[in-house]
Design a protein around this motif. Structure first.
Motif, short mmCIF file in Angstrom:
data_model
loop_
_atom_site.label_atom_id
_atom_site.label_comp_id
_atom_site.label_asym_id
_atom_site.label_seq_id
_atom_site.Cartn_x
_atom_site.Cartn_y
_atom_site.Cartn_z
N PHE A 75 -65.99 -37.78 111.28
CA PHE A 75 -64.60 -37.34 111.89
C PHE A 75 -62.99 -37.59 111.63
CE2 PHE A 75 -68.54 -35.52 113.26
CZ PHE A 75 -68.93 -34.98 112.43
N PHE A 76 -62.81 -36.89 110.87
CA PHE A 76 -60.71 -36.95 110.76
C PHE A 76 -59.71 -35.97 111.68
CE2 PHE A 76 -63.09 -39.53 107.73
CZ PHE A 76 -63.29 -40.21 107.87
N LYS B 21 -64.11 -32.64 108.13
CA LYS B 21 -65.72 -33.31 108.30
C LYS B 21 -66.14 -34.04 107.00
CE LYS B 21 -68.28 -29.05 110.41
NZ LYS B 21 -68.32 -27.72 110.21
N ALA B 22 -66.02 -35.28 107.20
CA ALA B 22 -66.47 -36.06 105.95
C ALA B 22 -68.27 -36.18 106.03
CB ALA B 22 -65.93 -36.96 106.19
N ASN B 23 -68.55 -37.08 104.50
CA ASN B 23 -70.03 -36.94 104.40
C ASN B 23 -70.02 -38.98 103.44
OD1 ASN B 23 -72.82 -37.38 103.21
ND2 ASN B 23 -73.03 -35.61 102.35
N SER B 24 -70.43 -39.93 104.83
CA SER B 24 -70.71 -40.70 104.03
C SER B 24 -70.74 -41.40 102.82
CB SER B 24 -70.70 -41.74 105.34
OG SER B 24 -72.13 -41.28 105.61
N ARG B 25 -72.32 -40.56 102.74
CA ARG B 25 -72.93 -41.22 101.82
C ARG B 25 -72.27 -40.73 100.65
NH1 ARG B 25 -76.66 -38.25 98.45
NH2 ARG B 25 -76.19 -36.00 99.22
N THR B 26 -71.70 -39.37 100.03
CA THR B 26 -70.68 -39.13 98.99
C THR B 26 -69.39 -39.10 98.97
OG1 THR B 26 -70.34 -36.55 100.12
CG2 THR B 26 -72.78 -36.34 98.68
N MET B 27 -68.95 -39.51 100.40
CA MET B 27 -67.52 -40.28 99.93
C MET B 27 -66.83 -39.09 100.20
SD MET B 27 -67.81 -43.63 101.63
CE MET B 27 -65.75 -44.41 101.29
N MET B 28 -67.07 -38.25 100.61
CA MET B 28 -65.84 -36.21 100.47
C MET B 28 -65.95 -36.43 101.36
SD MET B 28 -67.03 -34.32 97.25
CE MET B 28 -66.18 -34.53 95.82
N PHE B 29 -64.83 -35.65 101.43
CA PHE B 29 -63.92 -34.83 103.49
C PHE B 29 -64.12 -33.58 102.63
CE2 PHE B 29 -60.27 -36.76 101.57
CZ PHE B 29 -59.27 -35.13 101.92
N HIS B 30 -64.08 -32.65 104.14
CA HIS B 30 -63.84 -30.62 103.96
C HIS B 30 -63.41 -30.91 104.88
CE1 HIS B 30 -67.74 -30.77 100.49
NE2 HIS B 30 -67.80 -31.44 101.55
N TYR C 274 -67.63 -24.76 101.47
CA TYR C 274 -68.93 -25.81 102.43
C TYR C 274 -69.06 -26.28 103.81
CZ TYR C 274 -69.55 -25.71 97.02
OH TYR C 274 -70.08 -25.35 96.47
N TYR C 275 -67.88 -26.52 104.28
CA TYR C 275 -66.78 -26.83 105.72
C TYR C 275 -67.88 -26.71 107.03
CZ TYR C 275 -64.51 -28.09 109.72
OH TYR C 275 -63.82 -27.84 110.79
N LYS C 276 -68.15 -25.12 107.09
CA LYS C 276 -69.43 -24.36 108.19
C LYS C 276 -70.49 -25.04 107.81
CE LYS C 276 -66.32 -20.16 109.53
NZ LYS C 276 -66.99 -19.15 109.25
N ARG C 277 -71.09 -25.32 106.59
CA ARG C 277 -73.00 -25.23 106.91
C ARG C 277 -72.51 -26.89 106.80
NH1 ARG C 277 -74.17 -22.89 100.56
NH2 ARG C 277 -72.60 -22.98 100.24
N MET C 278 -72.05 -27.92 106.58
CA MET C 278 -72.38 -29.18 106.33
C MET C 278 -71.78 -29.58 107.83
SD MET C 278 -68.98 -31.53 105.28
CE MET C 278 -69.69 -32.57 105.59
#
Length: 106
Positions: free
Chosen positions: A81-82, A57-66, A72-76
């Motif tokens: 997605f990759f 899972k990734a956040n495009s605002r912070t440019m971080m993937f989990h 934090y994987y379950k709650r984000m």
């Protein structure tokens, strides 16, 4: 009053059963047309291959993937997605890192 309740119950039950019958008939005709005549070599619904869901899972605002190892994987929610960390890195995302603990000011 009780007679009205019985009438409404029978009317609703009849409408429900008619809907069930129509749905069953339409699904039955679709599956009968799409399956071969012989039963040999035919897969059941449970045996069909299932595509794997993306695990990153990734956040495009912070440019971080989990990854699933991240706390934090379950709650984000994630908006990108990759399938692998390499795919995420190629897209310009960085892997999550644990936050450094800041000592409390005394």
């Amino acid at each position: 009053m009780f007679g009205f309740f019985i009438q409404m119950f029978l009317l609703c039950a009849g409408a429900f059963l008619a809907g069930v019958l129509l749905t069953w008939l339409s699904l039955r005709s679709r599956t009968a047309a799409s399956t071969p005549a012989s039963a040999e070599g035919r897969l059941s619904i449970m045996e069909e291959p299932v595509a794997l869901a993306p695990a990153i899972k990734a956040n495009s605002r912070t440019m971080m993937f989990h990854t699933p190892d991240s706390p934090y994987y379950k709650r984000m929610k994630g908006d990108a997605f990759f399938h692998s960390p390499e795919d995420a890195r190629r897209a310009g995302y960085t892997m999550w890192t644990p936050r450094p603990r800041v000592p409390a000011a005394s």
